[in-house]
Motif scaffolding. Structure first.
Motif, PDB file in Angstrom:
ATOM      1  N   GLY A 187       0.819  -1.208   0.000  1.00 38.83           N
ATOM      2  CA  GLY A 187       0.000   0.000   0.000  1.00 38.83           C
ATOM      3  C   GLY A 187       0.854   1.260   0.000  1.00 38.83           C
ATOM      4  N   ALA A 188       1.916   1.272   0.809  1.00 35.95           N
ATOM      5  CA  ALA A 188       2.814   2.425   0.846  1.00 35.95           C
ATOM      6  C   ALA A 188       3.499   2.623  -0.503  1.00 35.95           C
ATOM      7  CB  ALA A 188       3.863   2.225   1.948  1.00 35.95           C
ATOM      8  N   LEU A 189       3.902   1.526  -1.131  1.00 39.50           N
ATOM      9  CA  LEU A 189       4.549   1.623  -2.436  1.00 39.50           C
ATOM     10  C   LEU A 189       3.596   2.198  -3.481  1.00 39.50           C
ATOM     11  CD1 LEU A 189       7.071   0.983  -4.135  1.00 39.50           C
ATOM     12  CD2 LEU A 189       6.092  -1.288  -4.556  1.00 39.50           C
ATOM     13  N   ALA A 190       2.342   1.724  -3.471  1.00 37.55           N
ATOM     14  CA  ALA A 190       1.354   2.218  -4.437  1.00 37.55           C
ATOM     15  C   ALA A 190       1.089   3.702  -4.242  1.00 37.55           C
ATOM     16  CB  ALA A 190       0.057   1.423  -4.292  1.00 37.55           C
ATOM     17  N   MET A 191       0.931   4.134  -3.006  1.00 33.54           N
ATOM     18  CA  MET A 191       0.671   5.554  -2.746  1.00 33.54           C
ATOM     19  C   MET A 191       1.872   6.420  -3.101  1.00 33.54           C
ATOM     20  SD  MET A 191      -1.657   5.720   0.722  1.00 33.54           S
ATOM     21  CE  MET A 191      -1.151   4.197   1.499  1.00 33.54           C
TER      22      MET A 191
END
Length: 233
Positions: free
Chosen positions: A215-219
């Motif tokens: 999720g952090a990577l996508a954001m």
């Protein structure tokens, strides 16, 4: 000696159908909506535009998840039904060969040939198609495809997941929108991963870390793209 009470056990595989769809939907709802909100905010869009974008993402994403999950799981169900129809025809055409095939499966799993043969005979006498579906094709009631259940679970869980970063966007101050949405969304993802792992009997820490990392990577990637296009446009 007869048993007066039947011993029953509940296994986590009973939850695998709805759990997979619900976790996937909620995870996608949080990640895709939060990433979109952060990306649009990074492009210097107005607060109202960001909210409209989030609402559109929630509705479109929920419908997309429902349609995609239904089509995917229905395809699996169609394949299962086709295999069962072929197996039913083979049982009617040559039951002896099917009995030998089932016995060979049990031998491969560790039974003695002398025991595998009567086991195959008894199981086929009880439910020939069910025995072959379970032991030859790997199809069981617990793991069988349920398109409607999967579609509804995915749509509902996506909507709930997407509503979380959207609510944060509505309440957070505009100047601190990106850190608020990012931080709270990562917290939601960590909680989702932990709960899903707990229900599924896996490691809570690993489950939480796995969804939080992606999720952090996508954001981060979406925010970078939004900032880049915002600067260009």
């Amino acid at each position: 000696m007869t048993l007066s009470r039947r011993h029953t056990e509940r296994h986590r595989t009973d939850r695998i159908g709805w759990l997979r769809a619900a976790v996937l939907g909620a995870n996608d709802g949080i990640v895709s909506t939060a990433s979109l909100l952060v990306g649009v905010a990074a492009a210097s869009a107005s607060h109202s535009s960001i909210l409209v974008t989030g609402v559109a993402a929630l509705v479109a994403g929920a419908m997309s998840m429902a349609a995609g999950e239904y089509v995917s799981v229905h395809s699996q169900a169609d394949t299962e039904q086709a295999d069962l129809a072929r197996e039913r025809a083979e049982l009617e055409r040559n039951p002896a060969a099917e009995r030998r095939e089932l016995a060979a499966i049990y031998v491969g799993r560790g039974l003695e040939p002398g025991l595998a043969q009567p086991v195959a005979e008894q199981l086929m006498a009880h439910d020939a198609l069910g025995a072959h579906a379970r032991d030859e094709l790997g199809i069981s009631k617990t793991l069988s495809a349920r398109p409607i259940q999967a579609a509804l679970a995915s749509a509902a869980s996506f909507a709930v997941g997407a509503a979380l970063p959207l609510a944060v966007t509505a309440l957070a101050p505009e100047r601190f929108l990106i850190p608020w949405v990012s931080g709270m969304s990562l917290a939601f993802l960590a909680l989702l991963g932990a709960v899903a792992a707990r229900v599924g009997g896996a490691s809570v820490l690993i489950g939480a870390w796995r969804v939080t990392f992606w999720g952090a990577l996508a954001m981060a990637i979406t925010a970078g793209v939004g900032a880049l296009f915002g600067a260009v446009i």
